[in-house]
Design a protein around this motif. Structure first.
Motif, PDB file in Angstrom:
ATOM      1  N   ILE A 122     -33.050  29.010 -39.664  1.00  0.00           N
ATOM      2  CA  ILE A 122     -33.243  27.579 -39.441  1.00  0.00           C
ATOM      3  C   ILE A 122     -34.584  27.337 -38.753  1.00  0.00           C
ATOM      4  O   ILE A 122     -35.306  26.401 -39.096  1.00  0.00           O
ATOM      5  N   GLU A 123     -34.936  28.186 -37.812  1.00  0.00           N
ATOM      6  CA  GLU A 123     -36.205  28.030 -37.110  1.00  0.00           C
ATOM      7  C   GLU A 123     -37.383  28.138 -38.085  1.00  0.00           C
ATOM      8  O   GLU A 123     -38.356  27.385 -37.984  1.00  0.00           O
ATOM      9  N   ASP A 124     -37.289  29.065 -39.032  1.00  0.00           N
ATOM     10  CA  ASP A 124     -38.339  29.218 -40.040  1.00  0.00           C
ATOM     11  C   ASP A 124     -38.464  27.970 -40.914  1.00  0.00           C
ATOM     12  O   ASP A 124     -39.537  27.673 -41.430  1.00  0.00           O
ATOM     13  N   CYS A 125     -37.369  27.250 -41.079  1.00  0.00           N
ATOM     14  CA  CYS A 125     -37.333  26.100 -41.984  1.00  0.00           C
ATOM     15  C   CYS A 125     -37.852  24.807 -41.362  1.00  0.00           C
ATOM     16  O   CYS A 125     -38.042  23.824 -42.079  1.00  0.00           O
ATOM     17  N   LEU A 126     -38.070  24.773 -40.064  1.00  0.00           N
ATOM     18  CA  LEU A 126     -38.468  23.530 -39.400  1.00  0.00           C
ATOM     19  C   LEU A 126     -39.712  22.899 -40.015  1.00  0.00           C
ATOM     20  O   LEU A 126     -39.743  21.702 -40.287  1.00  0.00           O
ATOM     21  N   VAL A 140     -15.656  18.686 -45.899  1.00  0.00           N
ATOM     22  CA  VAL A 140     -15.066  19.150 -44.651  1.00  0.00           C
ATOM     23  C   VAL A 140     -15.720  18.397 -43.498  1.00  0.00           C
ATOM     24  O   VAL A 140     -16.868  17.984 -43.586  1.00  0.00           O
ATOM     25  N   SER A 141     -14.954  18.219 -42.457  1.00  0.00           N
ATOM     26  CA  SER A 141     -15.437  17.581 -41.242  1.00  0.00           C
ATOM     27  C   SER A 141     -15.361  18.610 -40.131  1.00  0.00           C
ATOM     28  O   SER A 141     -14.278  18.944 -39.665  1.00  0.00           O
ATOM     29  N   LEU A 142     -16.520  19.127 -39.765  1.00  0.00           N
ATOM     30  CA  LEU A 142     -16.569  20.171 -38.737  1.00  0.00           C
ATOM     31  C   LEU A 142     -17.138  19.599 -37.455  1.00  0.00           C
ATOM     32  O   LEU A 142     -18.045  18.778 -37.473  1.00  0.00           O
ATOM     33  N   SER A 143     -16.624  20.067 -36.345  1.00  0.00           N
ATOM     34  CA  SER A 143     -17.077  19.560 -35.048  1.00  0.00           C
ATOM     35  C   SER A 143     -18.504  20.001 -34.761  1.00  0.00           C
ATOM     36  O   SER A 143     -19.002  20.976 -35.356  1.00  0.00           O
ATOM     37  N   ASP A 144     -19.154  19.303 -33.855  1.00  0.00           N
ATOM     38  CA  ASP A 144     -20.539  19.605 -33.483  1.00  0.00           C
ATOM     39  C   ASP A 144     -20.636  20.741 -32.490  1.00  0.00           C
ATOM     40  O   ASP A 144     -19.897  20.773 -31.524  1.00  0.00           O
ATOM     41  N   GLY A 145     -21.568  21.661 -32.753  1.00  0.00           N
ATOM     42  CA  GLY A 145     -21.970  22.666 -31.781  1.00  0.00           C
ATOM     43  C   GLY A 145     -20.864  23.453 -31.119  1.00  0.00           C
ATOM     44  O   GLY A 145     -19.750  23.529 -31.603  1.00  0.00           O
ATOM     45  N   GLY A 146     -21.206  24.051 -30.020  1.00  0.00           N
ATOM     46  CA  GLY A 146     -20.240  24.820 -29.254  1.00  0.00           C
ATOM     47  C   GLY A 146     -20.157  26.258 -29.700  1.00  0.00           C
ATOM     48  O   GLY A 146     -20.698  26.634 -30.736  1.00  0.00           O
ATOM     49  N   GLU A 147     -19.517  27.045 -28.930  1.00  0.00           N
ATOM     50  CA  GLU A 147     -19.340  28.467 -29.244  1.00  0.00           C
ATOM     51  C   GLU A 147     -18.136  28.665 -30.140  1.00  0.00           C
ATOM     52  O   GLU A 147     -17.162  27.936 -30.039  1.00  0.00           O
ATOM     53  N   GLU A 148     -18.194  29.665 -30.982  1.00  0.00           N
ATOM     54  CA  GLU A 148     -17.073  29.991 -31.861  1.00  0.00           C
ATOM     55  C   GLU A 148     -15.910  30.533 -31.030  1.00  0.00           C
ATOM     56  O   GLU A 148     -16.101  31.254 -30.077  1.00  0.00           O
ATOM     57  N   LYS A 149     -14.715  30.138 -31.430  1.00  0.00           N
ATOM     58  CA  LYS A 149     -13.503  30.584 -30.728  1.00  0.00           C
ATOM     59  C   LYS A 149     -12.582  31.276 -31.690  1.00  0.00           C
ATOM     60  O   LYS A 149     -12.552  31.012 -32.831  1.00  0.00           O
ATOM     61  N   ASN A 174     -26.980  26.849 -45.490  1.00  0.00           N
ATOM     62  CA  ASN A 174     -26.206  27.233 -46.663  1.00  0.00           C
ATOM     63  C   ASN A 174     -25.600  28.591 -46.344  1.00  0.00           C
ATOM     64  O   ASN A 174     -26.313  29.592 -46.332  1.00  0.00           O
ATOM     65  N   LEU A 175     -24.312  28.610 -46.062  1.00  0.00           N
ATOM     66  CA  LEU A 175     -23.644  29.828 -45.608  1.00  0.00           C
ATOM     67  C   LEU A 175     -22.679  30.330 -46.674  1.00  0.00           C
ATOM     68  O   LEU A 175     -21.846  29.572 -47.170  1.00  0.00           O
ATOM     69  N   PHE A 176     -22.795  31.612 -47.006  1.00  0.00           N
ATOM     70  CA  PHE A 176     -21.940  32.219 -48.024  1.00  0.00           C
ATOM     71  C   PHE A 176     -20.833  32.991 -47.317  1.00  0.00           C
ATOM     72  O   PHE A 176     -21.093  33.942 -46.589  1.00  0.00           O
ATOM     73  N   LEU A 177     -19.599  32.559 -47.528  1.00  0.00           N
ATOM     74  CA  LEU A 177     -18.446  33.076 -46.803  1.00  0.00           C
ATOM     75  C   LEU A 177     -17.396  33.619 -47.752  1.00  0.00           C
ATOM     76  O   LEU A 177     -17.394  33.295 -48.951  1.00  0.00           O
ATOM     77  N   ILE A 188     -23.852  22.833 -44.209  1.00  0.00           N
ATOM     78  CA  ILE A 188     -23.669  22.108 -42.949  1.00  0.00           C
ATOM     79  C   ILE A 188     -25.042  21.793 -42.350  1.00  0.00           C
ATOM     80  O   ILE A 188     -26.014  22.488 -42.635  1.00  0.00           O
ATOM     81  N   PRO A 189     -25.102  20.747 -41.527  1.00  0.00           N
ATOM     82  CA  PRO A 189     -26.372  20.457 -40.859  1.00  0.00           C
ATOM     83  C   PRO A 189     -26.843  21.667 -40.057  1.00  0.00           C
ATOM     84  O   PRO A 189     -26.030  22.406 -39.489  1.00  0.00           O
ATOM     85  N   GLY A 190     -28.134  21.869 -40.001  1.00  0.00           N
ATOM     86  CA  GLY A 190     -28.700  23.024 -39.335  1.00  0.00           C
ATOM     87  C   GLY A 190     -28.410  23.099 -37.856  1.00  0.00           C
ATOM     88  O   GLY A 190     -28.433  24.185 -37.281  1.00  0.00           O
ATOM     89  N   ASP A 191     -28.104  21.970 -37.238  1.00  0.00           N
ATOM     90  CA  ASP A 191     -27.849  21.986 -35.798  1.00  0.00           C
ATOM     91  C   ASP A 191     -26.374  22.167 -35.452  1.00  0.00           C
ATOM     92  O   ASP A 191     -26.011  22.157 -34.282  1.00  0.00           O
ATOM     93  N   LYS A 192     -25.530  22.366 -36.451  1.00  0.00           N
ATOM     94  CA  LYS A 192     -24.113  22.622 -36.188  1.00  0.00           C
ATOM     95  C   LYS A 192     -23.857  24.116 -36.115  1.00  0.00           C
ATOM     96  O   LYS A 192     -24.435  24.891 -36.867  1.00  0.00           O
ATOM     97  N   THR A 193     -22.966  24.486 -35.222  1.00  0.00           N
ATOM     98  CA  THR A 193     -22.542  25.876 -35.114  1.00  0.00           C
ATOM     99  C   THR A 193     -21.243  26.033 -35.885  1.00  0.00           C
ATOM    100  O   THR A 193     -20.304  25.277 -35.662  1.00  0.00           O
ATOM    101  N   LEU A 194     -21.206  26.977 -36.797  1.00  0.00           N
ATOM    102  CA  LEU A 194     -19.993  27.206 -37.578  1.00  0.00           C
ATOM    103  C   LEU A 194     -18.927  27.868 -36.719  1.00  0.00           C
ATOM    104  O   LEU A 194     -19.183  28.888 -36.081  1.00  0.00           O
ATOM    105  N   LYS A 195     -17.754  27.277 -36.739  1.00  0.00           N
ATOM    106  CA  LYS A 195     -16.577  27.874 -36.113  1.00  0.00           C
ATOM    107  C   LYS A 195     -15.661  28.260 -37.267  1.00  0.00           C
ATOM    108  O   LYS A 195     -14.981  27.425 -37.847  1.00  0.00           O
ATOM    109  N   THR A 196     -15.670  29.544 -37.624  1.00  0.00           N
ATOM    110  CA  THR A 196     -14.921  29.970 -38.807  1.00  0.00           C
ATOM    111  C   THR A 196     -13.426  29.699 -38.676  1.00  0.00           C
ATOM    112  O   THR A 196     -12.772  29.384 -39.668  1.00  0.00           O
TER     113      THR A 196
END
Length: 184
Positions: free
Chosen positions: A43-47, A175-184, A60-63, A76-84
């Motif tokens: 993401i940093e490279d893409c700024l 999908v509606s994913l919450s903003d940021g935060g650490e994965e749990k 773009n995450l391949f899961l 997902i937006p680049g500033d969101k942290t994925l919580k699998t």
């Protein structure tokens, strides 16, 4: 970096899969802008690329599921942290993790760092389910790689949803994913 209208004038030095993306967009009558750049993988490279394209960064995450029987491309937006764990509950599926680079090559014809919705062009057997965070759908424009991470393109999100996905015979799940935060 320079912003160009449409496909490169010369295809020499370009990979065939990249040119197939431009062929698809042109055949659908989609207006798009393009910029060429050094390889970007984070993401940093893409700024800077996103500043040139005037789009919001999109990951773009391949899961895949634990059994590697179901594959997903998540936008997902680049500033969101994925919580699998959160995403697993939303779709629903068993525990999600990042799929291997080999599977990414096999199903989307892209290498790690180049994941893109345009890779669905190379998934005629529908092995990959597209998941799009609702925030991405609210953007007027969508930016992505044309199956290589040395170029990026921008076109209307509506064109991606109504023309590109229809042409590659793929649907998506919002999908509606919450903003940021650490994965749990």
């Amino acid at each position: 970096m320079i912003l160009y209208e449409g496909r490169p004038e010369v295809s020499s030095g370009r990979q065939e899969k990249e040119m197939k993306v431009y062929d698809l967009l042109d055949s659908l009558g989609i207006t798009y802008q393009r910029t060429d750049h050094k390889a970007v993988a984070t993401i940093e490279d893409c700024l800077e690329v996103d500043r040139i394209l005037e789009v919001r960064i999109c990951k773009n995450l391949f899961l895949c599921n634990r059994q590697k029987t179901a594959y997903y491309l998540l936008l997902i937006p680049g500033d969101k942290t994925l919580k699998t764990k959160e995403l697993s509950k939303r779709i629903p599926t068993s525990r999600l993790s990042f799929a291997s680079g080999e599977d990414m090559e096999r199903y989307l014809n892209v290498s790690p760092g180049s994941a893109t919705v345009m890779g669905l062009l190379f998934d005629p057997d529908h092995k990959v389910q597209l998941l799009i965070d609702e925030e991405v759908l609210k953007e007027e424009y969508f930016g992505c790689h044309p199956c290589v991470n040395t170029s990026s393109i921008r076109f209307r999100t509506e064109d991606m949803l109504q023309k590109v996905l229809k042409a590659v015979d793929h649907d998506y799940i919002t999908v509606s994913l919450s903003d940021g935060g650490e994965e749990k």
